[in-house]
Design a protein around this motif. Structure first.
Motif, PDB file in Angstrom:
ATOM      1  N   VAL A   1       2.064   3.050  18.215  1.00  0.00           N
ATOM      2  CA  VAL A   1       1.682   2.562  16.887  1.00  0.00           C
ATOM      3  C   VAL A   1       2.457   3.321  15.811  1.00  0.00           C
ATOM      4  O   VAL A   1       2.975   2.722  14.861  1.00  0.00           O
ATOM      5  CB  VAL A   1       0.164   2.714  16.670  1.00  0.00           C
ATOM      6  CG1 VAL A   1      -0.206   2.383  15.219  1.00  0.00           C
ATOM      7  CG2 VAL A   1      -0.602   1.801  17.627  1.00  0.00           C
ATOM      8  N   ILE A   2       2.563   4.632  15.961  1.00  0.00           N
ATOM      9  CA  ILE A   2       3.325   5.430  14.996  1.00  0.00           C
ATOM     10  C   ILE A   2       4.790   5.018  14.998  1.00  0.00           C
ATOM     11  O   ILE A   2       5.404   4.826  13.936  1.00  0.00           O
ATOM     12  CB  ILE A   2       3.183   6.931  15.309  1.00  0.00           C
ATOM     13  CG1 ILE A   2       1.747   7.395  15.051  1.00  0.00           C
ATOM     14  CG2 ILE A   2       4.163   7.757  14.480  1.00  0.00           C
ATOM     15  CD1 ILE A   2       1.491   8.842  15.419  1.00  0.00           C
ATOM     16  N   LYS A   3       5.351   4.867  16.175  1.00  0.00           N
ATOM     17  CA  LYS A   3       6.763   4.495  16.293  1.00  0.00           C
ATOM     18  C   LYS A   3       7.031   3.155  15.621  1.00  0.00           C
ATOM     19  O   LYS A   3       8.010   2.996  14.872  1.00  0.00           O
ATOM     20  CB  LYS A   3       7.159   4.444  17.768  1.00  0.00           C
ATOM     21  CG  LYS A   3       8.616   4.090  18.020  1.00  0.00           C
ATOM     22  CD  LYS A   3       8.916   4.076  19.515  1.00  0.00           C
ATOM     23  CE  LYS A   3      10.353   3.655  19.782  1.00  0.00           C
ATOM     24  NZ  LYS A   3      10.631   3.610  21.251  1.00  0.00           N
ATOM     25  N   CYS A   4       6.174   2.175  15.863  1.00  0.00           N
ATOM     26  CA  CYS A   4       6.365   0.850  15.277  1.00  0.00           C
ATOM     27  C   CYS A   4       6.126   0.870  13.762  1.00  0.00           C
ATOM     28  O   CYS A   4       6.793   0.148  13.017  1.00  0.00           O
ATOM     29  CB  CYS A   4       5.435  -0.160  15.948  1.00  0.00           C
ATOM     30  SG  CYS A   4       5.912  -0.558  17.647  1.00  0.00           S
ATOM     31  N   SER A   5       5.171   1.685  13.319  1.00  0.00           N
ATOM     32  CA  SER A   5       4.924   1.801  11.875  1.00  0.00           C
ATOM     33  C   SER A   5       6.165   2.322  11.164  1.00  0.00           C
ATOM     34  O   SER A   5       6.550   1.820  10.099  1.00  0.00           O
ATOM     35  CB  SER A   5       3.736   2.732  11.611  1.00  0.00           C
ATOM     36  OG  SER A   5       2.546   2.205  12.161  1.00  0.00           O
ATOM     37  N   LYS A   6       6.808   3.317  11.749  1.00  0.00           N
ATOM     38  CA  LYS A   6       8.053   3.836  11.178  1.00  0.00           C
ATOM     39  C   LYS A   6       9.138   2.770  11.179  1.00  0.00           C
ATOM     40  O   LYS A   6       9.878   2.617  10.196  1.00  0.00           O
ATOM     41  CB  LYS A   6       8.527   5.049  11.985  1.00  0.00           C
ATOM     42  CG  LYS A   6       7.653   6.278  11.868  1.00  0.00           C
ATOM     43  CD  LYS A   6       8.223   7.414  12.713  1.00  0.00           C
ATOM     44  CE  LYS A   6       7.379   8.672  12.616  1.00  0.00           C
ATOM     45  NZ  LYS A   6       7.913   9.770  13.453  1.00  0.00           N
ATOM     46  N   GLU A   7       9.232   2.030  12.277  1.00  0.00           N
ATOM     47  CA  GLU A   7      10.270   1.015  12.402  1.00  0.00           C
ATOM     48  C   GLU A   7      10.105  -0.078  11.349  1.00  0.00           C
ATOM     49  O   GLU A   7      11.093  -0.588  10.797  1.00  0.00           O
ATOM     50  CB  GLU A   7      10.233   0.413  13.811  1.00  0.00           C
ATOM     51  CG  GLU A   7      11.377  -0.536  14.111  1.00  0.00           C
ATOM     52  CD  GLU A   7      11.403  -0.966  15.571  1.00  0.00           C
ATOM     53  OE1 GLU A   7      11.894  -2.079  15.857  1.00  0.00           O
ATOM     54  OE2 GLU A   7      10.935  -0.182  16.430  1.00  0.00           O
ATOM     55  N   VAL A   8       8.876  -0.452  11.055  1.00  0.00           N
ATOM     56  CA  VAL A   8       8.623  -1.485  10.042  1.00  0.00           C
ATOM     57  C   VAL A   8       8.966  -0.976   8.642  1.00  0.00           C
ATOM     58  O   VAL A   8       9.389  -1.752   7.783  1.00  0.00           O
ATOM     59  CB  VAL A   8       7.151  -1.947  10.120  1.00  0.00           C
ATOM     60  CG1 VAL A   8       6.773  -2.798   8.921  1.00  0.00           C
ATOM     61  CG2 VAL A   8       6.930  -2.734  11.414  1.00  0.00           C
ATOM     62  N   GLY A   9       8.796   0.333   8.411  1.00  0.00           N
ATOM     63  CA  GLY A   9       9.148   0.891   7.110  1.00  0.00           C
ATOM     64  C   GLY A   9       8.025   1.626   6.410  1.00  0.00           C
ATOM     65  O   GLY A   9       8.200   2.106   5.286  1.00  0.00           O
ATOM     66  N   TYR A  10       6.851   1.714   7.050  1.00  0.00           N
ATOM     67  CA  TYR A  10       5.766   2.491   6.457  1.00  0.00           C
ATOM     68  C   TYR A  10       6.135   3.976   6.451  1.00  0.00           C
ATOM     69  O   TYR A  10       6.790   4.470   7.372  1.00  0.00           O
ATOM     70  CB  TYR A  10       4.466   2.299   7.242  1.00  0.00           C
ATOM     71  CG  TYR A  10       3.909   0.898   7.212  1.00  0.00           C
ATOM     72  CD1 TYR A  10       3.293   0.400   6.073  1.00  0.00           C
ATOM     73  CD2 TYR A  10       3.982   0.072   8.335  1.00  0.00           C
ATOM     74  CE1 TYR A  10       2.771  -0.881   6.045  1.00  0.00           C
ATOM     75  CE2 TYR A  10       3.461  -1.212   8.320  1.00  0.00           C
ATOM     76  CZ  TYR A  10       2.862  -1.687   7.172  1.00  0.00           C
ATOM     77  OH  TYR A  10       2.349  -2.955   7.157  1.00  0.00           O
ATOM     78  N   LYS A  11       5.703   4.677   5.410  1.00  0.00           N
ATOM     79  CA  LYS A  11       5.968   6.102   5.299  1.00  0.00           C
ATOM     80  C   LYS A  11       4.751   6.954   5.631  1.00  0.00           C
ATOM     81  O   LYS A  11       4.869   8.162   5.846  1.00  0.00           O
ATOM     82  CB  LYS A  11       6.435   6.446   3.876  1.00  0.00           C
ATOM     83  CG  LYS A  11       7.722   5.746   3.455  1.00  0.00           C
ATOM     84  CD  LYS A  11       8.884   6.133   4.332  1.00  0.00           C
ATOM     85  CE  LYS A  11      10.169   5.469   3.873  1.00  0.00           C
ATOM     86  NZ  LYS A  11      11.292   5.770   4.791  1.00  0.00           N
ATOM     87  N   ILE A  12       3.569   6.327   5.652  1.00  0.00           N
ATOM     88  CA  ILE A  12       2.320   7.060   5.855  1.00  0.00           C
ATOM     89  C   ILE A  12       1.419   6.241   6.769  1.00  0.00           C
ATOM     90  O   ILE A  12       1.326   5.017   6.632  1.00  0.00           O
ATOM     91  CB  ILE A  12       1.599   7.320   4.514  1.00  0.00           C
ATOM     92  CG1 ILE A  12       2.433   8.233   3.610  1.00  0.00           C
ATOM     93  CG2 ILE A  12       0.216   7.934   4.731  1.00  0.00           C
ATOM     94  CD1 ILE A  12       1.915   8.317   2.188  1.00  0.00           C
ATOM     95  N   GLY A  13       0.741   6.908   7.696  1.00  0.00           N
ATOM     96  CA  GLY A  13      -0.269   6.275   8.536  1.00  0.00           C
ATOM     97  C   GLY A  13      -1.584   7.011   8.373  1.00  0.00           C
ATOM     98  O   GLY A  13      -1.632   8.243   8.452  1.00  0.00           O
ATOM     99  N   LEU A  14      -2.669   6.262   8.125  1.00  0.00           N
ATOM    100  CA  LEU A  14      -3.966   6.886   7.864  1.00  0.00           C
ATOM    101  C   LEU A  14      -4.943   6.573   8.981  1.00  0.00           C
ATOM    102  O   LEU A  14      -5.059   5.422   9.420  1.00  0.00           O
ATOM    103  CB  LEU A  14      -4.525   6.402   6.526  1.00  0.00           C
ATOM    104  CG  LEU A  14      -3.645   6.759   5.326  1.00  0.00           C
ATOM    105  CD1 LEU A  14      -3.061   5.486   4.723  1.00  0.00           C
ATOM    106  CD2 LEU A  14      -4.422   7.511   4.280  1.00  0.00           C
ATOM    107  N   THR A  15      -5.662   7.586   9.403  1.00  0.00           N
ATOM    108  CA  THR A  15      -6.639   7.433  10.467  1.00  0.00           C
ATOM    109  C   THR A  15      -8.020   7.836   9.939  1.00  0.00           C
ATOM    110  O   THR A  15      -8.222   7.954   8.733  1.00  0.00           O
ATOM    111  CB  THR A  15      -6.221   8.287  11.683  1.00  0.00           C
ATOM    112  OG1 THR A  15      -7.168   8.112  12.728  1.00  0.00           O
ATOM    113  CG2 THR A  15      -6.114   9.754  11.321  1.00  0.00           C
TER     114      THR A  15
END
Length: 654
Positions: A594-608
């Protein structure tokens, strides 16, 4: 020649930067006549020679005033202001850089807003040695307009090189020459007496941070002396109408000066200044008490307390540190995300998670009562500095704060945010980040979690037959006798659904929809895109909570995961003009994919979801913890916000 605009341009020892600064002004594309009134303050380098070459090259634009001896910033600045002939005046220095469109945008704004006396914009602060961005200077609280009270309360909150104002509002007596460094605050208050201050949320100037910068070399005592003089002058001129606000500024000035002295080990002076902050008529803060204790502690304890403060909170920075600035999202269509130059210092902030705010109770997923919500916000305002989350995490803010930091976030995108949360946020001037489920916004239908609860709560049926492989035995007996038994079953059923793959979850949900077909789907409870665009104008940053609210870590295919993340980001960008900084993982669940794909899409931050404060030395940008708050007694909320609840749970678990 009719002069529309005068650029009040001060310069001293700027030989390295002057050509770039003047070129950035002269290259502006405008539809009006303007002049540059250049005040050269007896520089020790080649600044005057360079200025004279430009004056000869542009005699119809540049008027130069050369000082015989060094007058200092305020006297030089005041002198050229008095020589400006334009209807409007823009402030600029010889090491600043204008970006394309600045002058035309601001002149157009003042032309079309006759009740506004000044307009500013965002300023990028960059490190001269390497060009890296240090911060984006902008107001900490975004409003439709600002008035005199805002300037008194918050200081000169828009960058000096961003200011353009009506020349007729200049004080006839000029600027008091006893003010040495922060004349901008004095001048802004004098001008704000005549009308509103506007703000353009765009980066239209660059401020160069270099060894000779005035702000970089401004010592605590110099800043303090200027501030106290300005407070005395303006307070008297305004007939003490705003004395309470000025007293707050005085108390804060004593506190900041005292902390500077403390950090420089001038203990006697620190004690006197911090103690004096209590003598002003001011609502006492935690920081005042904390630093008073530190100042009067023996050296070993004082050292330990400062180390503890640095570890768990953000101590206020000395005023000689980097200039204050907070970044908000630009409304242009560009993806304005930080690419380089983010600060590397440890960042710590308590991030709070809210969902629905609504007065009607729900047996399966209880919203927070609006009164409970407002009490929490009041507590946070008193004990924390509440700031926009994304700019801080990405290093676009270098503001100094005397309180621990806190950010407010909302998940899902329910319409009750507009009815019950936004009025409270606006009332208390609190920024927020709102993470939306884009399919729900597109279709006007709540997420599957809400629909499932809605069906269980409202169906008249007393049994459910789930026909799927691997369905737990304990959930197969659904011969409920009452609605209450059905609700107890639903709570267990909800926990089970979160453990399933996305495909299996969809299959089971469809069976529920088919069997509980006596209940109409709810309508009108989600925000639409007009609502989203409206709240973004109220100091709300919009982020993603996925497209369809799946458990992202349960999606087996990378392509499906990328599609889920990308569709949501693209929908937000299409409808708001901004690519979202952040993805809030549904249910807080994520994994490495999920983190890897979030970076690939262009998100800079992931919140849990994790009941601890964020600490950049412990958490990366894709595992930002948030403390979820509930509709419960305030004591429990207090324990959660102050990170005490996890410790209590650990004690009782042993």
């Amino acid at each position: 020649m009719n002069i529309k605009l005068s650029v009040a341009f001060t310069t001293y020892n700027h030989e390295k930067y002057l050509s770039q600064s003047l070129d950035s002004i002269l290259s502006q594309k405008v539809n009006f006549n303007y002049e540059i009134v250049l005040g050269e303050d007896a520089s020790k380098d080649r600044t005057r020679e360079i200025a004279e070459n430009y004056r000869k090259k542009y005699p119809g634009i540049i008027r130069a005033v050369y000082r015989d001896h060094n007058l200092g910033y305020t006297v030089n600045f005041d002198g050229i202001l008095k020589q400006c002939r334009g209807e409007y005046i823009a402030i600029f220095d010889g090491d600043d850089i204008m970006l394309p469109g600045k002058l035309q945008r601001q002149v157009d704004f003042l032309d079309s807003h006759p009740d506004y006396v000044m307009v500013g914009h965002d300023v990028r602060v960059f490190e001269n040695e390497n060009g890296k961005t240090i911060s984006i200077a902008s107001p900490g609280v975004i409003k439709e307009f600002y008035v005199l009270e805002d300037v008194i309360k918050h200081g000169s909150f828009i960058g000096n090189c961003s200011k353009m104002f009506r020349a007729k509002c200049l004080p006839a007596e000029g600027i008091d020459h006893r003010i040495k460094y922060i004349a901008d605050w004095y001048l802004t208050m004098k001008i704000a007496k005549f009308g509103k201050i506007g703000y353009l949320p765009e980066i239209l100037s660059d401020y160069r941070w270099h060894a000779e910068s005035i702000m970089r070399n401004l010592r605590g005592k110099d800043h303090f002396a200027d501030k106290m003089l300005i407070i005395e002058l303006i307070n008297k001129q305004l007939n003490y109408k705003y004395e309470k606000l000025f007293n707050r500024q005085k108390a804060y000035a004593f506190l900041v000066y005292g902390i500077n002295e403390l950090l420089e080990h001038n203990i006697s002076s620190a004690r006197a200044k911090i103690f004096q902050s209590f003598k002003e008529k001011y609502n006492y803060s935690f920081s005042q008490f904390f630093y008073l204790v530190v100042a009067f502690s023996p050296k070993p304890l004082r050292t330990s307390l400062l180390r503890l403060r640095n570890q768990y909170n953000h101590p206020i920075q000395p005023v000689s540190e980097k200039p204050v600035g907070q970044k908000i999202l630009s409304p242009s269509g560009n993806r304005k995300q930080s690419q380089s130059g983010m600060e590397t210092k440890t960042r710590k902030i308590t991030v709070l998670l809210f969902h629905r705010i609504h007065p009607v109770r729900d047996l399966l997923w209880d919203p927070m009562d609006p009164l409970v919500f407002e009490n929490i916000i009041i507590y946070l305002k008193k004990n924390f500095s509440i700031i926009p989350l994304e700019p801080y995490l990405l290093g676009l803010s270098s503001a100094a704060f005397s309180k621990p930091l806190c950010a407010v976030t909302f998940d899902d995108g329910y319409k009750d945010f507009i009815h019950y949360a936004l009025p409270v946020l606006n009332k208390h001037q609190v920024p927020a980040s709102v993470y939306i489920i884009t399919n729900s916004v597109n279709q006007g239908i709540p997420p599957w979690t809400y629909i499932r609860n809605h069906l269980f709560l409202n169906t008249s049926k007393l049994n459910l037959n789930i026909n799927t492989e691997g369905f737990p035995t304990e959930l197969q007996n659904t011969g409920w006798k009452t609605r209450e038994e059905r609700i107890v079953y639903a709570k267990k059923f909800n926990l089970f659904l979160k453990t399933l793959s996305e495909g299996k979850r969809i299959e089971i949900n469809q069976q529920i929809n088919d069997q509980f077909n006596d209940v109409p789907l709810p309508d009108g409870i989600m925000m639409n895109w007009d609502d989203i665009r409206e709240i973004s104008n109220h100091n709300c940053i919009i982020g993603s909570h996925s497209a369809g609210h799946p458990v992202l870590s349960k999606i087996l295919s990378k392509d499906e995961l990328l599609t889920e993340l990308k569709e949501s980001a693209e929908a937000i960008e299409k409808n708001t003009g901004l690519f979202p900084y952040s993805i809030s993982y549904p249910f807080g669940f994520y994994n490495n994919e999920v983190i890897k794909c979030s970076k690939e899409v262009g998100y800079k931050i992931g919140l849990t979801v994790n009941p601890v404060p964020y600490n950049s030395s412990l958490h990366n940008h894709y595992e930002v913890p948030r403390i979820e708050l509930y509709n419960e007694p305030f004591l429990k909320t207090w324990l959660r916000v102050n990170n005490i609840m996890p410790a209590i749970k650990r004690i009782f678990s042993h």
